[in-house]
Motif scaffolding. Sequence first.
Motif, PDB file in Angstrom:
ATOM      1  N   LEU A 104      28.347  51.910  40.197  1.00 19.40           N
ATOM      2  CA  LEU A 104      29.350  52.086  39.147  1.00 19.40           C
ATOM      3  C   LEU A 104      28.672  52.044  37.781  1.00 19.40           C
ATOM      4  N   SER A 105      29.117  52.921  36.884  1.00 21.31           N
ATOM      5  CA  SER A 105      28.616  52.906  35.515  1.00 21.31           C
ATOM      6  C   SER A 105      29.325  51.799  34.736  1.00 21.31           C
ATOM      7  N   PRO A 106      28.755  51.349  33.608  1.00 19.86           N
ATOM      8  CA  PRO A 106      29.437  50.336  32.794  1.00 19.86           C
ATOM      9  C   PRO A 106      30.840  50.761  32.368  1.00 19.86           C
ATOM     10  N   ARG A 107      31.022  52.048  32.066  1.00 22.51           N
ATOM     11  CA  ARG A 107      32.347  52.526  31.673  1.00 22.51           C
ATOM     12  C   ARG A 107      33.327  52.418  32.839  1.00 22.51           C
ATOM     13  N   GLN A 108      32.888  52.792  34.039  1.00 25.80           N
ATOM     14  CA  GLN A 108      33.753  52.686  35.211  1.00 25.80           C
ATOM     15  C   GLN A 108      34.106  51.225  35.497  1.00 25.80           C
ATOM     16  N   LEU A 109      33.128  50.347  35.320  1.00 24.41           N
ATOM     17  CA  LEU A 109      33.368  48.924  35.539  1.00 24.41           C
ATOM     18  C   LEU A 109      34.426  48.408  34.565  1.00 24.41           C
ATOM     19  N   TRP A 110      34.302  48.774  33.292  1.00 23.36           N
ATOM     20  CA  TRP A 110      35.260  48.317  32.293  1.00 23.36           C
ATOM     21  C   TRP A 110      36.657  48.862  32.579  1.00 23.36           C
ATOM     22  N   TYR A 111      36.739  50.117  32.956  1.00 25.69           N
ATOM     23  CA  TYR A 111      38.042  50.714  33.255  1.00 25.69           C
ATOM     24  C   TYR A 111      38.721  49.965  34.402  1.00 25.69           C
ATOM     25  N   SER A 112      37.931  49.582  35.402  1.00 21.92           N
ATOM     26  CA  SER A 112      38.494  48.859  36.550  1.00 21.92           C
ATOM     27  C   SER A 112      38.920  47.450  36.159  1.00 21.92           C
ATOM     28  N   LEU A 113      38.114  46.785  35.330  1.00 26.04           N
ATOM     29  CA  LEU A 113      38.444  45.433  34.891  1.00 26.04           C
ATOM     30  C   LEU A 113      39.727  45.401  34.064  1.00 26.04           C
ATOM     31  N   SER A 114      39.944  46.460  33.289  1.00 27.89           N
ATOM     32  CA  SER A 114      41.096  46.485  32.381  1.00 27.89           C
ATOM     33  C   SER A 114      42.341  47.113  33.001  1.00 27.89           C
ATOM     34  N   ASP A 115      42.332  47.355  34.288  1.00 26.20           N
ATOM     35  CA  ASP A 115      43.487  47.941  34.966  1.00 26.20           C
ATOM     36  C   ASP A 115      44.581  46.879  35.117  1.00 26.20           C
ATOM     37  N   TYR A 116      45.497  46.847  34.155  1.00 26.69           N
ATOM     38  CA  TYR A 116      46.507  45.790  34.108  1.00 26.69           C
ATOM     39  C   TYR A 116      47.489  45.837  35.271  1.00 26.69           C
ATOM     40  N   ASP A 117      47.615  46.983  35.930  1.00 20.73           N
ATOM     41  CA  ASP A 117      48.534  47.058  37.061  1.00 20.73           C
ATOM     42  C   ASP A 117      48.050  46.223  38.258  1.00 20.73           C
ATOM     43  N   MET A 118      46.793  45.815  38.237  1.00 20.77           N
ATOM     44  CA  MET A 118      46.266  44.969  39.308  1.00 20.77           C
ATOM     45  C   MET A 118      46.381  43.482  38.985  1.00 20.77           C
ATOM     46  N   TRP A 119      46.689  43.153  37.752  1.00 16.05           N
ATOM     47  CA  TRP A 119      46.652  41.753  37.327  1.00 16.05           C
ATOM     48  C   TRP A 119      47.631  40.835  38.057  1.00 16.05           C
ATOM     49  N   PRO A 120      48.861  41.267  38.406  1.00 13.90           N
ATOM     50  CA  PRO A 120      49.743  40.370  39.172  1.00 13.90           C
ATOM     51  C   PRO A 120      49.122  39.904  40.488  1.00 13.90           C
ATOM     52  N   ILE A 121      48.330  40.782  41.106  1.00 11.73           N
ATOM     53  CA  ILE A 121      47.675  40.408  42.367  1.00 11.73           C
ATOM     54  C   ILE A 121      46.617  39.346  42.103  1.00 11.73           C
ATOM     55  N   TYR A 122      45.893  39.486  40.993  1.00 16.13           N
ATOM     56  CA  TYR A 122      44.887  38.474  40.656  1.00 16.13           C
ATOM     57  C   TYR A 122      45.549  37.119  40.373  1.00 16.13           C
ATOM     58  N   LEU A 123      46.701  37.159  39.699  1.00 13.21           N
ATOM     59  CA  LEU A 123      47.431  35.907  39.435  1.00 13.21           C
ATOM     60  C   LEU A 123      47.809  35.202  40.735  1.00 13.21           C
ATOM     61  N   LEU A 124      48.236  35.981  41.718  1.00 14.03           N
ATOM     62  CA  LEU A 124      48.555  35.400  43.021  1.00 14.03           C
ATOM     63  C   LEU A 124      47.315  34.761  43.632  1.00 14.03           C
ATOM     64  N   GLY A 125      46.184  35.467  43.525  1.00 12.22           N
ATOM     65  CA  GLY A 125      44.949  34.940  44.082  1.00 12.22           C
ATOM     66  C   GLY A 125      44.556  33.602  43.503  1.00 12.22           C
ATOM     67  N   LEU A 126      44.951  33.354  42.253  1.00  7.41           N
ATOM     68  CA  LEU A 126      44.588  32.107  41.575  1.00  7.41           C
ATOM     69  C   LEU A 126      45.332  30.883  42.094  1.00  7.41           C
ATOM     70  N   SER A 127      46.445  31.105  42.802  1.00 10.10           N
ATOM     71  CA  SER A 127      47.245  29.915  43.126  1.00 10.10           C
ATOM     72  C   SER A 127      47.887  29.873  44.509  1.00 10.10           C
TER      73      SER A 127
END
Length: 545
Positions: A319-342
């Motif tokens: 992955l290129s740095p730009r692709q990595l950043w785009y994936s990190l900033s994909d806010y539609d995935m954030w609810p799943i990450y919140l679930l993972g935290l708890s």
Amino acid sequence: MASTDLKEGPRWSTHSLDKDGSNEQADLKDGTASPQSSVDDYAQHKGTFETISDSSYYTPIDKYEGRHRYDPNFQWEPKEEKRLVRKLDVRICSWVCLMFFALQLDRGNITQALSDNMLDDLHMNTNDYNTGQTIFYVCFLLAELPSQLISKKLGPDRWIPIQMVSWSLVASMQAFLSGRPSFFACRALLGMIEGGFIPDNILYLSYFYTSKELPVRLSFFWVSYEATSIVSAFLAFGILHLRGHNGLAGWRWLFALEGLLTGLIGLVSFVYLPPSPTQTKSLFRGKDGWFNAREEYIMVNRIIRDDPSKGDMHNREALSPRQLWYSLSDYDMWPIYLLGLSWLIPNNPMTQYLTLQLKAVGFDTFQTNLLTIPAYVLFIVQLLWWTWVSEKTNQRFITGLVSQIWAFPLLVALETVTQETSHWARWALSTLLVGAPYVHAIIVAITSRNAGSVRTRTVASALYNMCVQASSVIGTNIYRDNDKPLYRTGNKVLIGICVYNMALFIGAKVFYVAKNRSRQRKWDALSSDDKHAYLQTTTDRGNKR
């Protein structure tokens, strides 16, 4: 036009974010408002892109390892595919499960070591153990994303065996622990090396299985995780009897022998794992490989028809740095990450402390290890059952909610027990809590499905697992030494987190269903010409298409 069950393509309803919403809203992936038509009953007999005039848009890139087997008009019979999937289960999934067995053997045998008075031998207490586990999980967490990026560059088939052999050496060396510093150092090294192993394997499985098949295979994956706990309990029962042999404690023999076993599995994995469905020929796997040409055609085309984004990258493409950043900033995935935290926290402390809790109520070392087995059996049954229910009902977040509903009354009961409560009653509560519905496979599958591209899938799998490891850090520190033996304060905290998780599962469900309905309305409002123009000109990427 009938739906072609495409999960990726440049249009609003091409990638429906939840895959968990109501049956009417989930999986609207073909650019029409028609219901889902599965690969099994449709795509084998008709072209992949029945509703799209320009199928070249979905053609894999030239570097894609299965490009030579791609044919949008290729057809096959359902019975052929079922036979092939069974072959994949034997060749690929079973070995991935064996590797996960090896991971959990070395990651989890510390609980058996505790039952053999490891802490006393090393002049450590519960808080020292908590610190060591925190170090492990933090290092595991920090290694997740770098490991996934290395795996994408080298290929999981190369990187996974390197991880296994490396951590087996450290795991074996735990036989020579001498106190806090060496314990902390080994936990840090194990965390750094083992981190990323789980998302690496999920990425690897996605090369062979469709999004519909993946949850069940992931449930097998975590069945092997808990089966390890059962097998390791029996192994510990025997190995810990070596206490005193050659002047060594039983837990030292445990680390040495189980680390050796993992190393052997890792060495075989170097020559066993194929890079992809079309790259199985080798000296070890045979000059003709595992699959004939027709089987390779079926594998490549069913994977691309299920998710055309899998043809966007080579399996050894970084992955290129730009692709990595785009994936990190994909806010539609954030609810799943919140679930993972708890979501795993309510039963995490009891899982970590099960052997110590059982010893504390009066069971000896060998009774303790055998009494953990019913919890692990219950865990396996719940894992398989609820994964099946989630796919059958197409309600994944609601199914996940069951894990918190199960844990809540058990935590309340633990909060009310006294020192006079029967040993067996406390064992039953502990067993039921450790064996709570485990929906990890379901949420991982949601992560993979909602990613919308290989790029985001690579990063999202790592990020979700990082959140899970962060939850382990939190969970490990809830039961404190000054709160034992009943852990009143810790159990109150767990009850509050459980209630929070209930709200979070419901909130994630509402968010994704609303998102899908909004996208569907926008897509339905377009004319046929507008839809076609969008397909040809859009700059939207991944799950934003």
